[in-house]
Design a protein around this motif. Structure first.
Motif, mmCIF file in Angstrom:
data_model
loop_
_atom_site.group_PDB
_atom_site.id
_atom_site.type_symbol
_atom_site.label_atom_id
_atom_site.label_comp_id
_atom_site.label_asym_id
_atom_site.label_seq_id
_atom_site.Cartn_x
_atom_site.Cartn_y
_atom_site.Cartn_z
ATOM 1 N N LEU B 10 -25.934 -0.800 57.097
ATOM 2 C CA LEU B 10 -25.647 -2.332 56.821
ATOM 3 C C LEU B 10 -26.817 -3.202 56.572
ATOM 4 O O LEU B 10 -26.908 -4.157 56.023
ATOM 5 C CB LEU B 10 -24.850 -2.603 57.988
ATOM 6 C CG LEU B 10 -23.442 -2.251 58.296
ATOM 7 C CD1 LEU B 10 -22.701 -2.743 59.565
ATOM 8 C CD2 LEU B 10 -22.743 -2.491 56.912
ATOM 9 N N GLU B 83 -15.243 -13.905 51.439
ATOM 10 C CA GLU B 83 -14.598 -14.341 50.336
ATOM 11 C C GLU B 83 -14.383 -13.182 49.191
ATOM 12 O O GLU B 83 -13.379 -13.275 48.421
ATOM 13 C CB GLU B 83 -15.787 -15.485 49.689
ATOM 14 C CG GLU B 83 -15.496 -16.009 48.346
ATOM 15 C CD GLU B 83 -14.060 -17.028 48.455
ATOM 16 O OE1 GLU B 83 -14.073 -17.370 49.517
ATOM 17 O OE2 GLU B 83 -13.769 -17.413 47.443
ATOM 18 N N PHE B 84 -15.355 -12.332 49.124
ATOM 19 C CA PHE B 84 -15.272 -11.413 48.077
ATOM 20 C C PHE B 84 -14.552 -9.951 48.540
ATOM 21 O O PHE B 84 -14.836 -8.883 47.765
ATOM 22 C CB PHE B 84 -16.532 -11.071 47.524
ATOM 23 C CG PHE B 84 -16.673 -12.207 46.566
ATOM 24 C CD1 PHE B 84 -16.294 -12.095 45.151
ATOM 25 C CD2 PHE B 84 -17.551 -13.101 46.754
ATOM 26 C CE1 PHE B 84 -16.583 -13.259 44.505
ATOM 27 C CE2 PHE B 84 -17.946 -14.316 46.320
ATOM 28 C CZ PHE B 84 -17.445 -14.425 44.952
ATOM 29 N N GLY B 85 -14.240 -10.144 49.850
ATOM 30 C CA GLY B 85 -13.385 -8.929 50.761
ATOM 31 C C GLY B 85 -14.085 -7.622 50.992
ATOM 32 O O GLY B 85 -13.363 -6.893 51.652
ATOM 33 N N PHE B 86 -15.397 -7.686 50.853
ATOM 34 C CA PHE B 86 -16.216 -6.487 51.487
ATOM 35 C C PHE B 86 -16.149 -6.415 52.977
ATOM 36 O O PHE B 86 -16.123 -5.571 53.664
ATOM 37 C CB PHE B 86 -17.742 -6.530 51.146
ATOM 38 C CG PHE B 86 -18.213 -5.166 51.216
ATOM 39 C CD1 PHE B 86 -18.175 -4.190 50.450
ATOM 40 C CD2 PHE B 86 -19.074 -4.917 52.160
ATOM 41 C CE1 PHE B 86 -18.601 -2.880 50.501
ATOM 42 C CE2 PHE B 86 -19.781 -3.950 52.552
ATOM 43 C CZ PHE B 86 -19.544 -2.977 51.839
ATOM 44 N N LYS B 88 -13.617 -6.461 54.740
ATOM 45 C CA LYS B 88 -12.612 -5.758 55.116
ATOM 46 C C LYS B 88 -12.968 -4.320 55.112
ATOM 47 O O LYS B 88 -12.657 -3.812 56.243
ATOM 48 C CB LYS B 88 -11.301 -5.923 54.407
ATOM 49 C CG LYS B 88 -10.553 -7.070 54.872
ATOM 50 C CD LYS B 88 -9.114 -6.922 54.178
ATOM 51 C CE LYS B 88 -9.396 -7.470 52.571
ATOM 52 N NZ LYS B 88 -8.269 -7.774 52.006
ATOM 53 N N GLU B 89 -14.038 -3.822 54.312
ATOM 54 C CA GLU B 89 -14.402 -2.572 54.148
ATOM 55 C C GLU B 89 -15.243 -2.412 55.194
ATOM 56 O O GLU B 89 -15.216 -1.174 55.950
ATOM 57 C CB GLU B 89 -15.060 -2.216 52.935
ATOM 58 C CG GLU B 89 -16.274 -1.247 53.069
ATOM 59 C CD GLU B 89 -15.715 0.361 52.769
ATOM 60 O OE1 GLU B 89 -14.394 0.380 52.871
ATOM 61 O OE2 GLU B 89 -16.526 1.061 52.635
ATOM 62 N N LEU B 91 -14.996 -3.912 58.401
ATOM 63 C CA LEU B 91 -14.360 -3.853 59.582
ATOM 64 C C LEU B 91 -13.363 -2.621 59.930
ATOM 65 O O LEU B 91 -13.048 -2.389 61.025
ATOM 66 C CB LEU B 91 -13.338 -5.288 59.628
ATOM 67 C CG LEU B 91 -14.150 -6.643 59.979
ATOM 68 C CD1 LEU B 91 -13.369 -7.753 59.935
ATOM 69 C CD2 LEU B 91 -15.118 -6.403 61.106
ATOM 70 N N VAL B 92 -13.027 -2.086 58.917
ATOM 71 C CA VAL B 92 -12.107 -0.935 58.974
ATOM 72 C C VAL B 92 -12.825 0.351 59.076
ATOM 73 O O VAL B 92 -12.115 1.529 59.426
ATOM 74 C CB VAL B 92 -11.243 -0.898 57.803
ATOM 75 C CG1 VAL B 92 -11.690 -0.108 56.642
ATOM 76 C CG2 VAL B 92 -9.710 -0.099 57.996
ATOM 77 N N ALA B 93 -14.039 0.247 59.091
ATOM 78 C CA ALA B 93 -14.784 1.610 59.387
ATOM 79 C C ALA B 93 -15.172 1.793 60.599
ATOM 80 O O ALA B 93 -14.853 1.046 61.596
ATOM 81 C CB ALA B 93 -16.379 1.390 58.759
ATOM 82 N N PRO B 94 -15.179 3.151 61.003
ATOM 83 C CA PRO B 94 -14.953 3.670 62.432
ATOM 84 C C PRO B 94 -16.356 3.445 63.240
ATOM 85 O O PRO B 94 -17.043 4.445 63.799
ATOM 86 C CB PRO B 94 -14.683 5.158 62.306
ATOM 87 C CG PRO B 94 -15.462 5.564 61.051
ATOM 88 C CD PRO B 94 -15.179 4.267 60.150
ATOM 89 N N ILE B 95 -17.128 2.207 63.002
ATOM 90 C CA ILE B 95 -18.246 1.978 64.059
ATOM 91 C C ILE B 95 -17.782 0.585 64.622
ATOM 92 O O ILE B 95 -17.006 -0.152 64.360
ATOM 93 C CB ILE B 95 -19.542 1.824 63.129
ATOM 94 C CG1 ILE B 95 -19.360 0.689 62.003
ATOM 95 C CG2 ILE B 95 -19.924 3.181 62.493
ATOM 96 C CD1 ILE B 95 -20.779 0.373 61.452
ATOM 97 N N LYS B 253 -10.956 -11.342 61.382
ATOM 98 C CA LYS B 253 -9.941 -10.762 60.658
ATOM 99 C C LYS B 253 -10.048 -10.156 59.426
ATOM 100 O O LYS B 253 -9.619 -9.012 58.945
ATOM 101 C CB LYS B 253 -8.553 -11.611 60.673
ATOM 102 C CG LYS B 253 -7.914 -12.099 61.893
ATOM 103 C CD LYS B 253 -7.208 -10.737 62.470
ATOM 104 C CE LYS B 253 -7.463 -10.547 63.963
ATOM 105 N NZ LYS B 253 -7.080 -11.765 64.764
#
Ligand code: ADP
Ligand code: MG
Lengths: 332, 254
Positions: B10, B83-86, B88-89, B91-95, B253
């Motif tokens: 990140l 805004e551009f949705g990233f 979510k990628e 937040l759904v990662a297993p960290i 969220k």
């Protein structure tokens, strides 16, 4: 294939917003290795269901197990076993395709030693090898979607969620993506959960389909059996007065459902061959002129109509939304 | 191990995005120089500070101000990702949410520090000769200040949906923090209103600016607090912000 326990077990899953039930007491088991379709109109609760299953939305009540892990108690293990392609774009368009894939591999703890080979294999599958080192902002909508699907596979998940994978794409690209989904199912030991509001998409890809409406599963079966449950034929009639004809027919025939679709009237009757002459006669007696009359097999649209009493139309505003989202990214 | 790799990933992403955004890079060079020039011209020797001249007094203050404005602004990366949705990628990662917050915080801090260092090297415009040794001592202090400030920006951004609201809230917080930090004028001593002296004690930046003056001006400067007290307060503030930030990211969220 050896029989495994269900890879997804959804138990009484519910999501309530204020007093509106977006997902209402859902119970579904998904078998290992199948493509499972969640079909329903916009607002049916598909995305809400998928969001809860992939642990980014907390259920109001109920739970689910994915690959044996509880979505509430073990979210981290669930996240490791799933891949997801969200309904809306979720890539970093300031990075290249390869960088997006590499970042995903690192976030999911794919060992460094096998990252290169894994990424190369995925790029081949989604046919983006020659564009891998270009910034994503130069990709077309279909290419971005393919990259997102490929990204979801990088950590070799047990389950891949595809939330409306072809919304906002042109027919040719949709066809293309359908082929990728089929191919990746063949090439990987994976279960796919596909949500869609396109009948043809669900029909073509799914091993089993759950039709969803108002947060509930209306019926669940294979596409073939779903269509067979209608036990009849659809008669498609074009006349100079569909409305009156519909009224007449409803008095004379004991048919399941009818709907006025644009300029045609569609009725499902137990035996189409016998019905046609009688329909024509009835129309003649009431001086309604029939332009054409065609018999066809029932499709999922008819099944949906039969079980919910309303038609599942493409919501054009939603499509525009998808398109404008892609457009907005492209012009940035 | 996975968590560390997640943080690194990140961090790297923020750096790549920063470097590739040519406009942002250019602005980050010009903006601090602009502040230096403006403040030098506007405040030339108006205030009398015991034992140091005003230029010397102002220099660490401008570094603090640069860190404040740029760090808080970095929160925009969260708004952007939402805004551009990233987001979510991510937040759904297993960290863990902690690692997500730390990764972003370190990435944005690195970008903010670049501006801080630029201001530092151009101190000669204020008649402060560049001393690499001083920079090496000042860097850790600047970094500690940056961590807390970047965290505030990220926390605010995690609650805010739109760019406009983020801008408004930022200004609302930035200006009081700036004026009550002692960056431009002393906030203690004779003639300073009691309420101002009192308020400045609750401003984390006051301790940062005082610590910076101590390391940059050396024995010429009479610190308000001993350096270790200043550092301790900044560290405690940073830790508090990281805890709040982890919580804020957990409830985010999308
Ligand atoms: N955050 C929210 N607050 C209130 N209502 C919501 C929220 N998210 C979704 N809904 C509502 O829940 C219903 C289901 O939405 P969704 O799961 O997105 O449907 P689908 O994906 O099937 O189109 C819709 O009526 C939608 O308006
Ligand atoms: Mg949806």
């Amino acid at each position: 294939m050896t029989k495994m326990p269900h890879v997804i077990e959804i138990q009484n899953l519910t999501k309530t917003y204020k007093d509106f039930k977006a997902v209402d007491n859902l119970n579904i088991n998904v078998d290992n290795g199948e493509i499972f379709g969640l079909l329903g109109p916009n607002g049916a609760g598909k995305t809400t269901t998928v969001s809860m299953l992939c642990t980014i939305l907390k259920p109001t009540s109920g739970t689910a197990k994915i690959d044996g892990h509880d979505i509430i108690k073990e979210p981290s293990k669930v996240r490791k076993s799933i891949g997801i392609v969200f309904q809306d774009p979720s890539i970093d368009d300031r990075l290249t395709g390869r960088e997006n894939l590499l970042m995903h591999a690192n976030l999911y703890g794919v060992p460094t030693s096998i990252q290169k080979e894994r990424i190369a294999r995925i790029l081949k599958l989604i046919e983006l090898e020659d564009r891998a080192d270009d910034l994503l902002r130069t990709y077309s909508g279909g290419m971005r979607r393919r990259l997102e699907i490929g990204r979801g596979l990088i950590h070799q998940p047990k389950v891949l969620f595809l939330d409306e994978p072809t919304v906002g794409l042109d027919p040719q690209t949709r066809d293309h993506i359908w082929r990728y989904i089929k191919d990746l199912k063949e090439a990987n030991d994976i279960t796919v959960v596909l949500t869609t509001h396109y009948m043809d998409e669900a029909d073509r890809l799914s091993d089993r389909i759950a039709i969803m409406d108002h947060g509930k599963v209306v019926i669940l079966d294979t596409p073939q059996k779903l269509k067979a449950t209608l036990e009849g034929d659809v008669v498609v009639i074009k006349s100079n007065n569909n409305k009156n004809l519909e009224e007449l027919l409803s008095k004379w025939f004991n048919f399941t459902k009818q709907h006025l679709e644009k300029d045609t009237l569609e009725v499902t009757v137990p035996n189409g061959r016998n019905a046609i002459p009688r329909i024509v006669e009835l129309a003649n007696q009431n001086s309604i002129y029939i332009e054409s009359i065609v018999l066809r097999e029932p499709n999922l649209e008819d099944v949906f109509l039969h079980y919910t009493g309303c038609s599942i139309r493409d919501d054009t505003t939603k499509e525009l939304h998808g398109l404008s989202a892609i457009h907005r990214r492209a012009i940035r | 191990m996975t968590e560390l790799r997640g943080i690194y990933t990140l961090w790297l992403r923020e750096i790549k995005r920063f470097i590739r955004d040519r406009v942002r890079v250019i602005i980050s060079f010009i903006q601090p120089l602009l502040w230096l020039v403006v403040f030098t011209a506007g405040f030339s020797a108006r205030l009398v500070i015991p034992r140091v001249d005003y230029q010397q007094f102002l220099f660490p203050g401008i570094i603090g101000q640069t860190l404040l404005f740029t760090s808080m602004f970095m929160g925009i990366s969260v708004i952007w990702d939402k805004e551009f949705g990233f987001m979510k990628e991510i937040l759904v990662a297993p960290i863990s949410r902690f690692s997500i917050f730390i990764g972003k915080m370190l990435g944005d801090s690195t970008a903010a520090m670049i501006q801080g260092v630029i201001v530092f090297t151009f101190g000669f415009l204020l008649g402060i000769p560049f001393n690499p040794l001083t920079l090496i001592i000042a860097l850790p202090v600047m970094l500690l200040i940056t961590f807390g400030l970047v965290s505030i920006g990220l926390i605010i951004a995690s609650f805010i949906g739109s760019l406009e609201n983020f801008g408004a809230i930022q200004t609302f917080i930035n200006l009081p923090l700036f004026f009550l930090s002692g960056a431009l004028f002393p906030t203690t001593g004779e003639g300073i209103p009691g309420w101002l002296q009192f308020a400045s004690k609750f401003n984390p930046l006051s301790y940062g600016v005082d610590a910076l003056r101590t390391v940059i001006l050396g024995s010429d400067w009479t610190p308000l607090n001993p350096i270790h007290t200043n550092i301790a307060i900044i560290v405690i503030f940073d830790i508090a912000m990281i805890i709040i930030g982890t919580w804020a990211f957990s409830r985010m969220k999308k």
